[in-house]
Scaffold this motif. Structure first.
Motif: not given
Length: 164
Positions: A67-69, A112-113, A126-127, A158-160
């Motif tokens: 969930e976001p957050g 999120e990506f 938008a995201v 490309t990261g995270g």
């Protein structure tokens, strides 16, 4: 290997060259990854692609919903504390001024990506707008800090961390 395939389809020879590994070793690993359903061979039987759908399904089966957050995926209590401080009700209260805290927030937003997916700028906006009104700053920070790459108005991860 998966990281390179997340960026683009590649042959075993291309992977061997980029990873500076013997070709037979790369082929052995590709056979294992293909057998596990993580990588697929394209119709030419020479080019390989990361099976992002299979990874996504596996993540949904074994992991809790994201969930976001939420501080999901926080490495330690400090990181979790930062996420809980800046995300309230699924929204980013403010973009942290301190780089160390901003990197924690950006790392969470990078989830999120999807790896291996190309996004037009309006979709990235938008995201990010779901989290904070200043989506342009968030997008710029994600690119500047290496979480997203950009070329010709198209963005990709490309990261995270990789959310599995």
């Amino acid at each position: 290997m998966a990281g390179l395939l997340a960026r683009a389809d590649r042959t075993a020879s291309e992977l061997a060259a980029e990873l500076d590994l013997p070709l037979d070793r790369v082929r052995r690993h590709l056979r294992r990854l293909t057998g596990a359903g993580v990588v697929t061979a394209l119709p030419d039987r020479r080019t390989y692609r990361l099976a992002t759908d299979a990874l996504r399904r596996a993540a949904q089966e074994v992991g809790p919903p994201r969930e976001p957050g939420l501080a999901l995926g926080a490495v330690d209590e400090g990181e979790e504390s930062v996420l809980r401080r800046y995300f309230v009700g699924g929204r980013l209260r403010e973009i942290p001024a301190r780089r160390s805290k901003r990197l924690v927030v950006l790392s969470r937003l990078a989830l999120e990506f999807e790896v291996g997916v190309r996004y037009p700028e309006r979709e990235v906006d938008a995201v990010l707008h779901r989290f904070h009104a200043d989506h342009a700053s968030l997008r710029r920070f994600l690119v500047d800090e290496g979480f997203l790459s950009r070329e010709g108005g198209v963005y990709w991860r490309t990261g995270g961390p990789v959310d599995l």
